[in-house]
Design a protein around this motif. Sequence first.
Motif, PDB file in Angstrom:
ATOM      1  N   ASP A  63      27.877 -15.707  15.876  1.00 12.66           N
ATOM      2  CA  ASP A  63      28.931 -15.305  14.648  1.00 12.66           C
ATOM      3  C   ASP A  63      28.886 -16.428  13.721  1.00 12.66           C
ATOM      4  N   PHE A  64      28.594 -17.590  13.925  1.00 11.01           N
ATOM      5  CA  PHE A  64      28.619 -18.803  13.182  1.00 11.01           C
ATOM      6  C   PHE A  64      27.255 -19.116  12.588  1.00 11.01           C
ATOM      7  N   LYS A  65      26.447 -18.333  12.810  1.00  8.44           N
ATOM      8  CA  LYS A  65      25.163 -18.237  12.503  1.00  8.44           C
ATOM      9  C   LYS A  65      24.321 -19.731  12.764  1.00  8.44           C
ATOM     10  N   ARG A  66      24.658 -20.232  13.990  1.00  9.03           N
ATOM     11  CA  ARG A  66      23.851 -21.204  14.394  1.00  9.03           C
ATOM     12  C   ARG A  66      23.138 -21.271  15.570  1.00  9.03           C
ATOM     13  N   THR A  67      22.035 -20.230  15.258  1.00  6.44           N
ATOM     14  CA  THR A  67      21.197 -19.750  16.646  1.00  6.44           C
ATOM     15  C   THR A  67      19.970 -20.611  16.574  1.00  6.44           C
ATOM     16  N   THR A  68      19.771 -21.440  15.615  1.00 10.08           N
ATOM     17  CA  THR A  68      18.699 -22.324  15.608  1.00 10.08           C
ATOM     18  C   THR A  68      19.122 -23.702  16.058  1.00 10.08           C
ATOM     19  N   ASP A  69      20.434 -24.090  16.340  1.00  9.19           N
ATOM     20  CA  ASP A  69      20.728 -25.418  16.811  1.00  9.19           C
ATOM     21  C   ASP A  69      20.397 -25.756  18.294  1.00  9.19           C
ATOM     22  N   ASP A  70      20.307 -26.839  18.621  1.00  4.54           N
ATOM     23  CA  ASP A  70      20.128 -27.004  19.992  1.00  4.54           C
ATOM     24  C   ASP A  70      21.228 -26.728  21.040  1.00  4.54           C
ATOM     25  N   LEU A  71      22.351 -26.535  20.416  1.00  6.38           N
ATOM     26  CA  LEU A  71      23.631 -26.143  21.187  1.00  6.38           C
ATOM     27  C   LEU A  71      23.558 -24.550  21.561  1.00  6.38           C
ATOM     28  N   TYR A  72      22.951 -23.824  20.728  1.00  8.16           N
ATOM     29  CA  TYR A  72      22.825 -22.601  21.037  1.00  8.16           C
ATOM     30  C   TYR A  72      21.857 -22.262  22.319  1.00  8.16           C
ATOM     31  N   GLU A  97      12.281 -18.065  28.813  1.00 11.02           N
ATOM     32  CA  GLU A  97      11.254 -18.056  27.974  1.00 11.02           C
ATOM     33  C   GLU A  97      11.790 -18.327  26.505  1.00 11.02           C
ATOM     34  N   GLN A  98      13.111 -17.806  26.229  1.00  3.97           N
ATOM     35  CA  GLN A  98      13.561 -17.872  24.980  1.00  3.97           C
ATOM     36  C   GLN A  98      13.684 -19.305  24.611  1.00  3.97           C
ATOM     37  N   VAL A  99      14.365 -20.229  25.535  1.00  4.58           N
ATOM     38  CA  VAL A  99      14.648 -21.855  25.531  1.00  4.58           C
ATOM     39  C   VAL A  99      13.301 -22.355  25.554  1.00  4.58           C
ATOM     40  N   LEU A 100      12.353 -22.064  26.153  1.00  2.79           N
ATOM     41  CA  LEU A 100      10.930 -22.804  26.196  1.00  2.79           C
ATOM     42  C   LEU A 100      10.284 -22.623  25.031  1.00  2.79           C
ATOM     43  N   LYS A 101      10.504 -21.364  24.330  1.00  2.20           N
ATOM     44  CA  LYS A 101       9.688 -21.243  22.947  1.00  2.20           C
ATOM     45  C   LYS A 101      10.255 -22.093  22.186  1.00  2.20           C
TER      46      LYS A 101
END
Length: 340
Positions: A63-72, A97-101
Motif C-alpha cells: 500500500d505504501f509502495k515500498r516493495t523494493t525495500d529490504d523490509l518488504y 525464490e522471490q527473496v533470493l532474486k
Amino acid sequence: MAGLERQKQMRDLLLKEIEDFEDAGQSYEAVPKRREVSGLLVETGELRDAKRQLKRARAVCEDFKRTTDDLYFAVILDLANMYLILERPKDAVEHYEQVLKHSDSTYGRRSTESSKVLTCYANGLGALGKKKDRVRMLEKAAEIKASNIGTGNLSYAKTLNNLGNAYGEINETDKQIETLREAVRIKEVVCGPDHEETAASMCNLGEALRRKGELQEAKALLERALAIKETRLGENHPKVVVPLTNLARLHKDLKDVPEGRRALQRALAIETSVYGDRHPKVVRTLRLLAHFEALDSEKDDARAHANEARTILVHLHEGSERKAKKNPEWNRIRKVLRSL
C-alpha cells in the motif's frame, strides 16, 4: 513454562504497540513489530495469527509502495518460512525464490545475505522432495559463508547443521556425522558447551549416530542435549520435544519400547499444552506414538491415536480429506493403521 509465559507477555505487549501505531496512522512503522510478533506467535503455536500478521505487513508495504525495500523482502522471507511450517512447501519455495532474486541483484550472488537466503531456500527444496538440490544449495551457502565471514562463527555452524541433516536425507551417513561433529565443535567454542544452540546440533548428531548403530554414543549425546534444553528452557518447553522424540527412537533400537512410549507421551503432553490439539507437530507425535503402541501390542491405543492424527490432519487442510491425503503424513498414518 516460565519462558513461554514471558513470550506470551511479550506477544501481548507487541500487539498493543501495533494497535497504537495503527491508531496513529503509522501502519508502515508497525511492520517490524508485526514481524516480531509473528515470531512469538509461532513459538506459542498460534500459526494462523502469525500468518495473518505477516500478510498484513506485506499488504502495508504494498500500500505504501515500498516493495523494493529490504523490509518488504524480509516480510516475504518470513512468509516463506511460515509456509514451510504450515507444510506448504510449494508456496514457500515461490517466496524464497522471490527473496533470493532480490538478494542476488542487490548484494550479489556471493554475498553473505544471499547465502542466508540460500539456506532457507534449500530447506524448501528439501520439503518438496528435491533432496540433492537441497544439499547442493547448502554446500554453496556454506562455501560462501566460509569465504566471506570465516568458519568460526554461529552462522556458519548453523549452515553446517542444516547441511549435515541434508546429507542424512540422501544416505551419506559418514558425511552427515562428520559435518554435524564440526557444527557441534564450533558451537561449543562460540556459544559454550551448555548452550541451547549446541544442544540442537548434539541432538542431530545423536540421531545420526543412532541411525548408524552407534547407540551408546548416541544415547550420551541425546541425554546431554535433553538435559541442556531442560535446564536452559524448562522441562515443558516445546524445544524439549526433539531430544525426547529422538530418545524414543533410540529406546526402540535398544529394545525398550515402553520407555520410548513414555518419552513420546511426555512429548505429546508438552505439544498439546503449548500448541493445542490441532497443530502439525501434534499430528507427527501422535502418529509416532501410535507406531510405538502397535509395537508394544497396545493396538486399541494405537488405533485411537492414529485416527486422532488423521482427524487433525483433515482439520489442518480446511476439512478436506482430499487435500489431507496429499500430505506425506497421511500415508505414514495409514501405514500404522495397516500394521494393526
